[in-house]
Design an enzyme around this catalytic site. Structure first.
Site, short mmCIF file in Angstrom:
data_model
loop_
_atom_site.label_atom_id
_atom_site.label_comp_id
_atom_site.label_asym_id
_atom_site.label_seq_id
_atom_site.Cartn_x
_atom_site.Cartn_y
_atom_site.Cartn_z
N TYR A 1 0.84 -1.19 0.00
CA TYR A 1 0.00 0.00 0.00
C TYR A 1 0.87 1.24 0.00
O TYR A 1 2.05 1.19 0.34
CB TYR A 1 -0.97 0.01 1.20
CG TYR A 1 -0.35 0.27 2.54
CD1 TYR A 1 -0.23 1.58 3.03
CD2 TYR A 1 0.12 -0.76 3.33
CE1 TYR A 1 0.34 1.82 4.28
CE2 TYR A 1 0.68 -0.54 4.57
CZ TYR A 1 0.79 0.77 5.05
OH TYR A 1 1.35 1.01 6.28
N CYS A 2 0.26 2.35 -0.40
CA CYS A 2 0.90 3.66 -0.37
C CYS A 2 -0.15 4.66 0.10
O CYS A 2 -1.10 4.29 0.78
CB CYS A 2 1.49 4.02 -1.73
SG CYS A 2 0.26 4.16 -3.05
N LYS A 3 -0.02 5.91 -0.30
CA LYS A 3 -0.99 6.91 0.14
C LYS A 3 -2.34 6.73 -0.55
O LYS A 3 -3.37 6.70 0.09
CB LYS A 3 -0.44 8.32 -0.13
CG LYS A 3 -1.39 9.42 0.30
CD LYS A 3 -0.81 10.78 0.04
CE LYS A 3 -1.81 11.86 0.47
NZ LYS A 3 -1.34 13.20 0.15
#
Length: 132
Positions: free
Chosen positions: A89-91
């Site tokens: 995941y990221c932002k």
């Protein structure tokens, strides 16, 4: 005649061996709710691909931070177990999509990408940890 039979057997063996399927990498987008279930049920590797500063400001529990923009990123991801599922995941989903492609190219078998990233996770009211 024996040579012909032996050659046919060898050719048949070679054909059968070359058709053997290798495990195919799979990238699956998952919702925050699906990801929460994965975290509870499977022995997975959770990877936050944001910068260390972003990670400190809020992350999903048990995530390891492997910064996609780091010069050592490629070296860092190969330290993960390719046979175990990986959740990235990221932002908001852009960097994790790039990471998922790299993981697939590196031969990881099962890859999950959090749809909407940490922003959607927070929007759904799911727990975030911080480093103080």
């Amino acid at each position: 005649m024996k040579n012909k039979v032996l050659m046919y057997c060898f050719a048949l063996f070679a054909l059968a061996y070359s058709c053997k399927e290798e495990p195919q990498s799979e990238i699956k987008m998952v919702s925050p709710e699906e990801m929460q279930s994965l975290l509870e049920l499977e022995d997975i590797q959770l990877v936050d691909v944001r910068t260390p500063a972003e990670h400190k400001s809020g992350y999903i529990e048990h995530a390891q931070n492997i910064d996609l923009t780091s010069p050592t990123f490629d070296e860092d991801i190969v330290k993960l177990d390719k046979t175990k599922p990986v959740v990235v995941y990221c932002k908001s989903g852009g960097r994790s999509a790039k990471c998922s492609k790299k993981l697939k190219e590196a031969g990881f078998v099962k890859i999950y990408d959090l749809e909407g990233g940490l922003e959607k996770w927070k929007f759904k009211g799911l727990e975030i940890k911080t480093i103080e």
